[in-house]
Design a protein around this motif. Sequence first.
Motif, short mmCIF file in Angstrom:
data_model
loop_
_atom_site.label_atom_id
_atom_site.label_comp_id
_atom_site.label_asym_id
_atom_site.label_seq_id
_atom_site.Cartn_x
_atom_site.Cartn_y
_atom_site.Cartn_z
N THR A 232 0.88 -1.16 0.00
CA THR A 232 0.00 0.00 0.00
C THR A 232 0.91 1.21 0.00
O THR A 232 1.78 1.34 0.89
CB THR A 232 -0.92 0.04 1.23
N ARG A 245 -2.97 0.47 -3.99
CA ARG A 245 -2.69 -0.83 -3.41
C ARG A 245 -2.38 -1.82 -4.52
O ARG A 245 -2.81 -1.64 -5.67
CB ARG A 245 -3.88 -1.33 -2.59
N PRO A 252 -3.76 -4.08 5.10
CA PRO A 252 -4.98 -3.36 5.50
C PRO A 252 -4.92 -1.88 5.14
O PRO A 252 -3.86 -1.25 5.19
CB PRO A 252 -5.02 -3.56 7.02
N ALA A 253 -6.07 -1.33 4.79
CA ALA A 253 -6.18 0.09 4.46
C ALA A 253 -7.63 0.50 4.56
O ALA A 253 -8.53 -0.25 4.16
CB ALA A 253 -5.65 0.37 3.06
N VAL A 254 -7.88 1.68 5.08
CA VAL A 254 -9.25 2.18 5.20
C VAL A 254 -9.20 3.69 5.06
O VAL A 254 -8.20 4.34 5.40
CB VAL A 254 -9.87 1.76 6.55
N SER A 266 -4.02 2.75 8.19
CA SER A 266 -3.86 1.30 8.02
C SER A 266 -4.99 0.56 8.73
O SER A 266 -5.34 -0.56 8.34
CB SER A 266 -2.51 0.84 8.57
N GLU A 267 -5.54 1.19 9.76
CA GLU A 267 -6.68 0.63 10.48
C GLU A 267 -7.62 1.77 10.83
O GLU A 267 -7.20 2.93 10.97
CB GLU A 267 -6.22 -0.08 11.76
N TYR A 268 -8.90 1.44 11.01
CA TYR A 268 -9.90 2.45 11.32
C TYR A 268 -9.55 3.25 12.57
O TYR A 268 -9.78 4.47 12.63
CB TYR A 268 -11.28 1.81 11.49
N TRP A 283 -14.67 3.69 3.76
CA TRP A 283 -14.55 2.62 2.78
C TRP A 283 -13.13 2.09 2.71
O TRP A 283 -12.18 2.73 3.18
CB TRP A 283 -15.01 3.08 1.40
N GLU A 284 -13.00 0.91 2.13
CA GLU A 284 -11.68 0.31 1.91
C GLU A 284 -11.28 0.55 0.46
O GLU A 284 -12.03 0.23 -0.46
CB GLU A 284 -11.72 -1.19 2.19
#
Length: 297
Positions: A232, A245, A252-254, A266-268, A283-284
């Motif tokens: 990412t 990505r 992970p990505a958000v 990388s996380e919510y 959203w992702e």
Amino acid sequence: MCGIVGLFLKKDDLRPRLGDMLTDMLITMTDRGPDSAGIAIYGAQGEGHKITVQSDTPVEDFAGLDIALGEALGAPVAMKQADTHAVLTVPGDALKPAAAFLEARGLRIMGAGEAMEIYKEVGLPRDVAARFDLRSMGGTHGIGHTRMATESAVTTLGAHPFSTDEDQCLVHNGSLSNHNSMRRLLTEKGFAPKTENDTEVAACYISSRLAEGANLGEALEGTIRDLDGFFTFVMGTKTGFGVVRDPIACKPAVMAETDDYVAFGSEYRAFADLPGIDTAKIWEPEPATVYFWERDA
């Protein structure tokens, strides 16, 4: 495993809070990368270009540095020091001779541009943020990174962001499998990475594509085709930031967007405390898709 954060402000009234909000986001990602941290912050453009330099012995190296550089350039130079880093503002046409002067004195150039300042060091994100007083910094947008070293040593130069062009920098979560072959190719083209970090290879790749005439979107799309591995990328520019990505998108990505900002994590939990997050669109990012937000230059 590393942590990435990004924040692009749509409203000017949030500019004074940019550093504070980014710092909270960065610290939240500590357990994804506790060995080093860095941030690129984009502020208002002024007269001249900013060069961010780093020194392991700042007391000695920064004493009188602005005066010495000004005498060498024959032009006034402003300097702002923050712990091991200093930001020197030089006339726009003096960027290259200024960089040569600074490197000849053994200083490490972190990045340069009209709006960008980069601060990065070894240590826990909260400690790095405190050393540079990141919370006090204002601006329009910024990106940050917490690193868990996998392919190279824990050093200041190994920390993210990596900058290989004016007002551009890159942060990365993942691992590239073809970075050595790409390193050789880029070196032949005159875009040799200076560290062992595979992220710098990606940054050099994007710079090489831009030099060949590609626009930024095309350069980011090229990473999907030419760079093997899991990644990412979040890229900062003078006017905004972009996200891409790999086709599998296992990292992970958000993202979150409101009328006031666009945020990446990388996380919510990286942006769970941002103002208005309860009404944000969450959203992702899709695999192999380039996203970009920018404001008027």
